[in-house]
Design a protein around this motif. Sequence first.
Motif, PDB file in Angstrom:
ATOM      1  N   GLY A  22       6.404  -1.433  -5.808  1.00 31.26           N
ATOM      2  CA  GLY A  22       4.977  -0.784  -7.020  1.00 31.26           C
ATOM      3  C   GLY A  22       5.559   0.447  -6.927  1.00 31.26           C
ATOM      4  O   GLY A  22       5.471   1.937  -7.480  1.00 31.26           O
ATOM      5  N   GLY A  66      -2.882  -3.511  -9.740  1.00 30.56           N
ATOM      6  CA  GLY A  66      -2.314  -3.007  -7.474  1.00 30.56           C
ATOM      7  C   GLY A  66      -3.377  -3.665  -7.231  1.00 30.56           C
ATOM      8  O   GLY A  66      -3.681  -3.707  -6.469  1.00 30.56           O
ATOM      9  N   TYR A 125       7.850  -4.110 -10.681  1.00 27.89           N
ATOM     10  CA  TYR A 125       6.517  -4.355 -10.064  1.00 27.89           C
ATOM     11  C   TYR A 125       6.181  -5.338 -10.859  1.00 27.89           C
ATOM     12  O   TYR A 125       5.942  -6.263 -10.298  1.00 27.89           O
ATOM     13  N   GLN A 153       5.916  -6.466  -2.864  1.00 25.97           N
ATOM     14  CA  GLN A 153       5.621  -5.968  -4.115  1.00 25.97           C
ATOM     15  C   GLN A 153       4.449  -5.053  -4.451  1.00 25.97           C
ATOM     16  O   GLN A 153       5.527  -3.910  -5.299  1.00 25.97           O
ATOM     17  N   LEU A 154       4.136  -4.752  -3.989  1.00 27.14           N
ATOM     18  CA  LEU A 154       2.957  -3.625  -3.404  1.00 27.14           C
ATOM     19  C   LEU A 154       3.592  -2.459  -3.353  1.00 27.14           C
ATOM     20  O   LEU A 154       3.400  -1.220  -3.817  1.00 27.14           O
ATOM     21  N   SER A 185       6.616   4.889  -8.332  1.00 24.23           N
ATOM     22  CA  SER A 185       6.166   5.514  -9.368  1.00 24.23           C
ATOM     23  C   SER A 185       6.328   6.631  -9.644  1.00 24.23           C
ATOM     24  O   SER A 185       5.651   7.502 -10.384  1.00 24.23           O
ATOM     25  N   SER A 229       8.258   1.974 -11.746  1.00 27.95           N
ATOM     26  CA  SER A 229       7.566   1.038 -11.276  1.00 27.95           C
ATOM     27  C   SER A 229       7.212  -0.572 -11.347  1.00 27.95           C
ATOM     28  O   SER A 229       7.078  -1.099 -11.534  1.00 27.95           O
ATOM     29  N   ILE A 276       0.977  -0.432 -11.306  1.00 22.96           N
ATOM     30  CA  ILE A 276      -0.434  -0.268  -9.838  1.00 22.96           C
ATOM     31  C   ILE A 276      -1.086   0.119  -9.292  1.00 22.96           C
ATOM     32  O   ILE A 276      -1.644  -0.162  -8.553  1.00 22.96           O
TER      33      ILE A 276
END
Length: 167
Positions: free
Chosen positions: A105, A70, A119, A101-102, A109, A115, A65
């Motif tokens: 993720g 990302g 993701y 999703q973002l 992280s 992550s 990401i």
Amino acid sequence: SGEGINKRFYAILPILGLVIYIVSNTGLGDIQSLLVYLPSFLEGKGTTYIDLQSQGVYRENNLIIMNVGGVISFCFLLLLLWKGDLTVKLNIILLKILSFQLFIGLILSFNSEISNRFYTLIGFITVPLLFPAVIDCFKPRWFGYLLVMLYAARQFYSSIVGVFLSY
């Protein structure tokens, strides 16, 4: 178009995830403590990934990401918010999934493997919906097709490099 959709919320959600990511990396927050609220099998997997990362098995700077993936996902989110037809149900679903999703993720992280797994898992839902939505955002449809082909080539390259060249 998309009167019932709160566009600001879905645009801010990934930015909120980025803020949580930055705060958790400064030592001000401990996102790892959230694992106890997950179902036991997910908590066990998360704990295992954290232990393996602390032993050096997983690299911390290996976040998908925080790389091109990302950035591309966020650009697609902005494109969908700006030019997408949000009266189409699939585009609304895509908007929600892409934003989620973002966010997921980024907040996960603290451990690169967790992550990356979440993701890419959510990415399997995103990709089939994303292609027609991106193509429909452009009047010269060939430009939309070009973006989709470039994205697919980038994903294919990342998969090949990640699987065959990392071992």
